[in-house]
Enzyme design. Structure first.
Site, PDB file in Angstrom:
ATOM      1  N   THR A   1       0.838  -1.199   0.000  1.00 11.86           N
ATOM      2  CA  THR A   1       0.000   0.000   0.000  1.00 11.86           C
ATOM      3  C   THR A   1       0.873   1.248   0.000  1.00 11.86           C
ATOM      4  O   THR A   1       1.930   1.264   0.625  1.00 11.86           O
ATOM      5  CB  THR A   1      -0.898  -0.012   1.263  1.00 11.86           C
ATOM      6  OG1 THR A   1      -1.709  -1.180   1.219  1.00 11.86           O
ATOM      7  CG2 THR A   1      -1.793   1.219   1.331  1.00 11.86           C
TER       8      THR A   1
ATOM      9  N   LYS B   1       6.973   0.894   8.807  1.00 12.00           N
ATOM     10  CA  LYS B   1       5.879   0.966   7.850  1.00 12.00           C
ATOM     11  C   LYS B   1       4.619   1.419   8.569  1.00 12.00           C
ATOM     12  O   LYS B   1       4.527   1.376   9.778  1.00 12.00           O
ATOM     13  CB  LYS B   1       5.641  -0.401   7.208  1.00 12.00           C
ATOM     14  CG  LYS B   1       6.770  -0.806   6.270  1.00 12.00           C
ATOM     15  CD  LYS B   1       6.492  -2.112   5.516  1.00 12.00           C
ATOM     16  CE  LYS B   1       5.150  -2.178   4.874  1.00 12.00           C
ATOM     17  NZ  LYS B   1       4.843  -1.045   3.971  1.00 12.00           N
TER      18      LYS B   1
ATOM     19  N   LYS C   1      14.358   7.134   1.935  1.00 11.84           N
ATOM     20  CA  LYS C   1      13.856   6.261   3.004  1.00 11.84           C
ATOM     21  C   LYS C   1      14.981   5.517   3.740  1.00 11.84           C
ATOM     22  O   LYS C   1      14.734   4.878   4.763  1.00 11.84           O
ATOM     23  CB  LYS C   1      12.882   5.222   2.421  1.00 11.84           C
ATOM     24  CG  LYS C   1      11.730   5.790   1.597  1.00 11.84           C
ATOM     25  CD  LYS C   1      10.786   6.572   2.440  1.00 11.84           C
ATOM     26  CE  LYS C   1       9.584   7.114   1.691  1.00 11.84           C
ATOM     27  NZ  LYS C   1       8.640   6.143   1.212  1.00 11.84           N
TER      28      LYS C   1
ATOM     29  N   GLU D   1      -0.387  -5.380   6.033  1.00  5.98           N
ATOM     30  CA  GLU D   1       0.942  -5.480   5.395  1.00  5.98           C
ATOM     31  C   GLU D   1       1.801  -6.515   6.131  1.00  5.98           C
ATOM     32  O   GLU D   1       2.495  -7.321   5.510  1.00  5.98           O
ATOM     33  CB  GLU D   1       1.633  -4.122   5.411  1.00  5.98           C
ATOM     34  CG  GLU D   1       0.973  -3.120   4.478  1.00  5.98           C
ATOM     35  CD  GLU D   1       1.519  -1.702   4.597  1.00  5.98           C
ATOM     36  OE1 GLU D   1       1.290  -0.928   3.671  1.00  5.98           O
ATOM     37  OE2 GLU D   1       2.158  -1.387   5.604  1.00  5.98           O
TER      38      GLU D   1
ATOM     39  N   THR E   1       4.372   4.267  -3.664  1.00  2.00           N
ATOM     40  CA  THR E   1       5.347   3.432  -4.381  1.00  2.00           C
ATOM     41  C   THR E   1       4.680   2.127  -4.824  1.00  2.00           C
ATOM     42  O   THR E   1       4.876   1.666  -5.957  1.00  2.00           O
ATOM     43  CB  THR E   1       6.579   3.155  -3.503  1.00  2.00           C
ATOM     44  OG1 THR E   1       6.925   4.349  -2.790  1.00  2.00           O
ATOM     45  CG2 THR E   1       7.772   2.730  -4.337  1.00  2.00           C
TER      46      THR E   1
ATOM     47  N   ASP F   1       6.220  -4.219  -1.494  1.00  6.72           N
ATOM     48  CA  ASP F   1       5.623  -3.104  -0.753  1.00  6.72           C
ATOM     49  C   ASP F   1       6.669  -2.019  -0.495  1.00  6.72           C
ATOM     50  O   ASP F   1       7.878  -2.276  -0.545  1.00  6.72           O
ATOM     51  CB  ASP F   1       5.062  -3.607   0.584  1.00  6.72           C
ATOM     52  CG  ASP F   1       4.091  -2.620   1.226  1.00  6.72           C
ATOM     53  OD1 ASP F   1       3.833  -1.540   0.645  1.00  6.72           O
ATOM     54  OD2 ASP F   1       3.583  -2.935   2.320  1.00  6.72           O
ATOM     55  N   GLY F   2       6.201  -0.824  -0.210  1.00 10.36           N
ATOM     56  CA  GLY F   2       7.060   0.303   0.124  1.00 10.36           C
ATOM     57  C   GLY F   2       7.414   0.311   1.607  1.00 10.36           C
ATOM     58  O   GLY F   2       7.116  -0.627   2.344  1.00 10.36           O
ATOM     59  N   ALA F   3       8.042   1.400   2.041  1.00  7.47           N
ATOM     60  CA  ALA F   3       8.407   1.549   3.457  1.00  7.47           C
ATOM     61  C   ALA F   3       8.588   3.027   3.765  1.00  7.47           C
ATOM     62  O   ALA F   3       8.792   3.846   2.859  1.00  7.47           O
ATOM     63  CB  ALA F   3       9.700   0.793   3.760  1.00  7.47           C
ATOM     64  N   ASP F   4       8.525   3.353   5.039  1.00 11.63           N
ATOM     65  CA  ASP F   4       8.757   4.738   5.471  1.00 11.63           C
ATOM     66  C   ASP F   4      10.215   4.952   5.874  1.00 11.63           C
ATOM     67  O   ASP F   4      10.744   6.049   5.717  1.00 11.63           O
ATOM     68  CB  ASP F   4       7.821   5.074   6.630  1.00 11.63           C
ATOM     69  CG  ASP F   4       6.371   4.964   6.197  1.00 11.63           C
ATOM     70  OD1 ASP F   4       5.998   5.674   5.242  1.00 11.63           O
ATOM     71  OD2 ASP F   4       5.636   4.147   6.760  1.00 11.63           O
TER      72      ASP F   4
HETATM   73  C1  5RP Z   1       1.512   2.070   4.146  1.00  9.62           C
HETATM   74  C2  5RP Z   1       2.972   1.883   4.154  1.00  9.62           C
HETATM   75  C3  5RP Z   1       3.731   2.381   2.977  1.00  9.62           C
HETATM   76  O1  5RP Z   1       4.441   1.327   2.423  1.00  9.62           O
HETATM   77  C4  5RP Z   1       4.685   3.454   3.409  1.00  9.62           C
HETATM   78  O2  5RP Z   1       3.949   4.438   4.092  1.00  9.62           O
HETATM   79  C5  5RP Z   1       5.406   4.065   2.216  1.00  9.62           C
HETATM   80  O3  5RP Z   1       4.521   4.813   1.467  1.00  9.62           O
HETATM   81  P1  5RP Z   1       4.964   5.586   0.152  1.00  9.62           P
HETATM   82  O4  5RP Z   1       5.314   4.535  -0.852  1.00  9.62           O
HETATM   83  O5  5RP Z   1       3.736   6.370  -0.230  1.00  9.62           O
HETATM   84  O6  5RP Z   1       6.110   6.476   0.493  1.00  9.62           O
HETATM   85  O7  5RP Z   1       3.565   1.347   5.053  1.00  9.62           O
HETATM   86  O8  5RP Z   1       0.932   1.637   5.346  1.00  9.62           O
END
Ligand code: 5RP
Length: 226
Positions: free
Chosen positions: A33, A99, A126, A108, A36, A86-89
């Site tokens: 989600t 995340k 990140k 997730e 990304t 998946d993406g990450a913060d």
């Molecule tokens: C959602 C997440 C996302 O993977 C995380 O926030 C990264 O988001 P983005 O790709 O918009 O930077 O953990 O719950």
């Protein structure tokens, strides 16, 4: 509405495109989600006839997958999930992650736990040495919100309720500021044990297996440091 994050669209798109090489042809893929992950879905659309379907980590992702013609499967009906993208913060050199900026951390974490390989995609903003500058999201059962917040203060954090936000599971999120996470595996265990916590957005006990990091000079492929 998630937390505000600066945008780095070209780098996110490059990382997402690199992840298409990991799509298991003929198999089921887990899809994360966020912005990304959305770039990844855009690319996955072209491969829709080569996969058996996808498991989504949020209602928003499920909607987006269906919109591009990809069948969304219930995780309980899937015997084998080879890959989760998946993406990450935040990402540290061990590929431990923060995340949940988009609030989908619980689903997730479930999909990541089931998947054989977790491919994290992100832009290079990140990458950090020590996790914690990004506020750590914690999904909490609403009636336990105040109690959990007090326990998080005891652990050295400053929790803020994410106002006006309810997760797909009907819960609230506390964003914990001020943590310098020197031992992510231990902190994940400690926060998980607080009664009323559904999920902490630390992905350390099950880190990513590979991270594809987009930046000015292309996409770097990282694996956890030895
Ligand atoms: C959602 C997440 C996302 O993977 C995380 O926030 C990264 O988001 P983005 O790709 O918009 O930077 O953990 O719950």
């Amino acid at each position: 509405m998630g937390l505000f994050k600066p945008s780095n669209d070209a780098a996110k798109k490059a990382a997402a495109e690199a992840a298409l090489a990991y799509v298991p042809r003929g198999g089921v893929i887990g899809v994360g989600t966020g912005s990304t992950a959305n770039c990844f879905i855009d690319g996955l659309a072209d491969l829709r006839n080569q996969i058996a379907g996808a498991v989504a980590s949020s209602e928003a992702t499920a909607q987006r997958l269906r919109k591009v013609g990809i069948e969304v499967l219930d995780l309980n009906s899937v015997n084998e999930l080879l890959v989760y993208v998946d993406g990450a913060d935040e990402i540290n050199p061990d590929l431990h992650l923060i995340k949940g900026g988009g609030g989908a951390l619980t689903r997730e974490k479930i999909v990541a736990a089931v998947a054989r390989q977790f491919v994290c995609i992100a832009d290079d903003s990140k990458c950090v040495d020590i996790l914690g500058r990004f506020p750590l999201p914690v999904e909490v059962i609403p009636m336990a919100r105040a109690y959990v917040a007090r326990e998080l203060v005891r652990l050295g954090g400053s929790p803020d309720l994410r106002v006006g936000f309810t997760t797909d599971n009907g819960n609230c999120i506390l964003d914990v500021h001020g943590l310098e996470i020197l031992n992510p595996i231990e902190l994940e265990r400690e926060i998980n044990q607080i009664v009323g916590v559904v999920t902490v957005g630390l992905f350390a006990r099950r880190p990513a297996d590979v991270a594809l990091i987009g930046g000015p000079s292309g996409v770097r492929r990282l694996t956890p440091r030895p």
